[in-house]
Design a protein around this motif. Structure first.
Motif, PDB file in Angstrom:
ATOM      1  N   THR A  33      39.977  47.850  38.888  1.00  0.00           N
ATOM      2  CA  THR A  33      41.329  48.588  38.920  1.00  0.00           C
ATOM      3  C   THR A  33      42.464  47.238  38.788  1.00  0.00           C
ATOM      4  O   THR A  33      43.563  48.064  37.613  1.00  0.00           O
ATOM      5  CB  THR A  33      41.444  49.281  39.971  1.00  0.00           C
ATOM      6  OG1 THR A  33      40.322  50.104  39.604  1.00  0.00           O
ATOM      7  CG2 THR A  33      42.909  49.980  40.112  1.00  0.00           C
ATOM      8  N   VAL A  34      42.801  46.598  38.978  1.00  0.00           N
ATOM      9  CA  VAL A  34      43.963  45.417  39.385  1.00  0.00           C
ATOM     10  C   VAL A  34      43.541  44.671  38.004  1.00  0.00           C
ATOM     11  O   VAL A  34      44.545  43.993  37.934  1.00  0.00           O
ATOM     12  CB  VAL A  34      43.286  44.932  40.781  1.00  0.00           C
ATOM     13  CG1 VAL A  34      44.368  43.213  40.907  1.00  0.00           C
ATOM     14  CG2 VAL A  34      43.677  45.189  42.156  1.00  0.00           C
ATOM     15  N   PHE A 117      42.382  29.529  48.938  1.00  0.00           N
ATOM     16  CA  PHE A 117      43.558  29.940  48.124  1.00  0.00           C
ATOM     17  C   PHE A 117      43.523  27.898  48.107  1.00  0.00           C
ATOM     18  O   PHE A 117      42.980  27.306  46.931  1.00  0.00           O
ATOM     19  CB  PHE A 117      45.585  29.658  47.940  1.00  0.00           C
ATOM     20  CG  PHE A 117      45.421  31.365  47.259  1.00  0.00           C
ATOM     21  CD1 PHE A 117      44.705  31.174  45.829  1.00  0.00           C
ATOM     22  CD2 PHE A 117      45.917  32.095  47.796  1.00  0.00           C
ATOM     23  CE1 PHE A 117      45.403  32.227  44.515  1.00  0.00           C
ATOM     24  CE2 PHE A 117      46.291  33.549  47.067  1.00  0.00           C
ATOM     25  CZ  PHE A 117      46.060  33.226  45.599  1.00  0.00           C
ATOM     26  N   VAL A 118      43.300  27.361  48.833  1.00  0.00           N
ATOM     27  CA  VAL A 118      43.552  25.886  48.976  1.00  0.00           C
ATOM     28  C   VAL A 118      42.566  24.991  48.642  1.00  0.00           C
ATOM     29  O   VAL A 118      41.269  24.310  47.627  1.00  0.00           O
ATOM     30  CB  VAL A 118      43.966  25.153  50.392  1.00  0.00           C
ATOM     31  CG1 VAL A 118      43.694  23.872  50.380  1.00  0.00           C
ATOM     32  CG2 VAL A 118      45.882  25.363  50.268  1.00  0.00           C
ATOM     33  N   LEU A 184      39.303  39.943  52.775  1.00  0.00           N
ATOM     34  CA  LEU A 184      38.572  39.471  51.711  1.00  0.00           C
ATOM     35  C   LEU A 184      39.422  40.797  50.391  1.00  0.00           C
ATOM     36  O   LEU A 184      39.240  40.184  49.054  1.00  0.00           O
ATOM     37  CB  LEU A 184      37.777  40.113  51.672  1.00  0.00           C
ATOM     38  CG  LEU A 184      36.419  39.998  50.672  1.00  0.00           C
ATOM     39  CD1 LEU A 184      36.001  38.706  49.959  1.00  0.00           C
ATOM     40  CD2 LEU A 184      35.066  40.616  51.129  1.00  0.00           C
ATOM     41  N   TRP A 185      39.574  41.662  50.171  1.00  0.00           N
ATOM     42  CA  TRP A 185      40.147  42.689  49.268  1.00  0.00           C
ATOM     43  C   TRP A 185      41.871  42.123  49.234  1.00  0.00           C
ATOM     44  O   TRP A 185      41.908  41.948  47.676  1.00  0.00           O
ATOM     45  CB  TRP A 185      40.290  43.797  49.777  1.00  0.00           C
ATOM     46  CG  TRP A 185      39.126  44.831  49.836  1.00  0.00           C
ATOM     47  CD1 TRP A 185      38.134  44.256  49.992  1.00  0.00           C
ATOM     48  CD2 TRP A 185      38.874  45.666  50.084  1.00  0.00           C
ATOM     49  NE1 TRP A 185      36.917  44.791  49.104  1.00  0.00           N
ATOM     50  CE2 TRP A 185      37.884  46.716  49.369  1.00  0.00           C
ATOM     51  CE3 TRP A 185      40.067  46.848  50.514  1.00  0.00           C
ATOM     52  CZ2 TRP A 185      37.792  47.400  49.755  1.00  0.00           C
ATOM     53  CZ3 TRP A 185      39.225  48.252  50.583  1.00  0.00           C
ATOM     54  CH2 TRP A 185      37.610  48.763  50.193  1.00  0.00           C
ATOM     55  N   LEU A 190      45.121  39.393  44.894  1.00  0.00           N
ATOM     56  CA  LEU A 190      46.473  37.602  44.707  1.00  0.00           C
ATOM     57  C   LEU A 190      45.532  37.050  43.455  1.00  0.00           C
ATOM     58  O   LEU A 190      45.629  36.530  42.899  1.00  0.00           O
ATOM     59  CB  LEU A 190      46.277  37.237  46.131  1.00  0.00           C
ATOM     60  CG  LEU A 190      47.320  37.683  46.990  1.00  0.00           C
ATOM     61  CD1 LEU A 190      47.456  37.018  48.397  1.00  0.00           C
ATOM     62  CD2 LEU A 190      48.345  38.881  46.303  1.00  0.00           C
ATOM     63  N   ARG A 191      43.831  36.963  44.004  1.00  0.00           N
ATOM     64  CA  ARG A 191      43.506  35.574  43.157  1.00  0.00           C
ATOM     65  C   ARG A 191      43.550  36.143  41.812  1.00  0.00           C
ATOM     66  O   ARG A 191      43.485  36.196  40.315  1.00  0.00           O
ATOM     67  CB  ARG A 191      42.410  35.368  43.618  1.00  0.00           C
ATOM     68  CG  ARG A 191      41.219  34.444  42.833  1.00  0.00           C
ATOM     69  CD  ARG A 191      41.705  33.140  42.218  1.00  0.00           C
ATOM     70  NE  ARG A 191      40.715  32.314  42.102  1.00  0.00           N
ATOM     71  CZ  ARG A 191      41.027  32.249  41.012  1.00  0.00           C
ATOM     72  NH1 ARG A 191      42.049  32.326  39.983  1.00  0.00           N
ATOM     73  NH2 ARG A 191      40.430  31.170  40.076  1.00  0.00           N
TER      74      ARG A 191
END
Length: 266
Positions: A33-34, A117-118, A184-185, A190-191
């Motif tokens: 969806t995203v 992210f890092v 996790l979602w 965001l990723r």
């Protein structure tokens, strides 16, 4: 204390679905969806020729070439991504994944996502750089670079082996920390939004790279797609510090300096 709307909604989810269903099928549906909702706008902008002054490259993909990308993405997602999400549940469960109430405090979610992210950026940089060696590029990574003029959906257009190889960078953080499913979602959403924006092919005044320090964004990654694979550099996924530290953004910086000097877009 009364439950928050988020907690009430989450209680409804865990009441009607098993943790396995949420962590596998639920994660897949959320991802799809995203991904497609955020990826289709740049495809439409390119096809309709809208906001062309913000388009990084002047050339565009043909509708047939865009459709080819979408059809293959659906195939890859159903045949590769979905089975991976189903099969990886037990591993994440073993590492501590949970879906029960109470939900994690927002500070825990933010700190874990920042760590993801890092760590992802570090692993992705070296994996991506390895994919630009001759053999791996010719046999694996060249599939992703079939689209020298990227649009949002090309962010996940890749050889199945690359999906497995670089996908490790995305799941490494969650696998190490065993987060709540909500965390996790949040990380996945965001990723996905980040990589779609980086492949969008457009640099708007409101683009994140104009406001977030060390963020690469579309202009940074678009350069990676449009030059020869041995000279592309800009291997990072989200931030730019890895390329700066190891000097793999030098050609990009030179091109930017020349662009600013001559007052035109290269």
């Amino acid at each position: 204390m009364a439950a928050s709307p988020l907690e009430s909604a989450w209680e409804g989810l865990i009441t009607h679905f098993t943790e396995f269903q949420l962590a596998s099928i639920g994660t897949f549906l959320l991802h799809e969806t995203v991904f497609f909702l955020s990826g289709f706008p740049s495809l439409l902008l390119e096809r309709l020729g809208l906001f062309s002054k913000y388009k990084i490259q002047k050339k565009s993909n043909t509708p047939d070439y865009q459709n080819r990308c979408v059809l293959r993405l659906v195939l890859y997602h159903v045949c590769v991504n979905l089975p991976l999400m189903v099969l990886s549940y037990r591993t994440f469960k073993f590492m501590g994944l949970r879906s029960t109430l109470p939900l994690p405090h927002w500070t825990v979610v933010v700190s874990q996502v920042l760590f993801f992210f890092v760590l992802e950026d570090f692993i992705f940089y070296w994996g991506h750089r390895a994919l630009h060696t001759k053999w791996l590029y010719q046999h694996v990574h060249s599939v992703h670079h079939e689209y020298a003029t990227p649009f949002g959906l090309t962010s996940e257009y890749a050889h199945p082996a690359e999906i497995l190889f670089l996908g490790f960078a995305t799941v490494a953080g969650p696998a190490l920390t065993g987060p709540h499913l909500l965390t996790l979602w949040v990380w996945m959403v965001l990723r996905v939004l980040e990589t779609v924006e980086a492949h969008s092919g457009y640099h708007f005044p409101c683009s994140p790279s104009n406001f977030l320090p060390l963020y690469g964004g579309a202009e940074f990654h678009d350069y990676h797609h449009r030059v020869l694979y041995t000279k592309s550099g800009n291997y990072s996924s989200t931030f730019i510090y890895m390329d700066w530290l190891f000097g793999t953004d030098k050609d990009y910086r030179k091109a930017k300096a020349l662009e600013e000097k001559e007052g035109k877009h290269l």
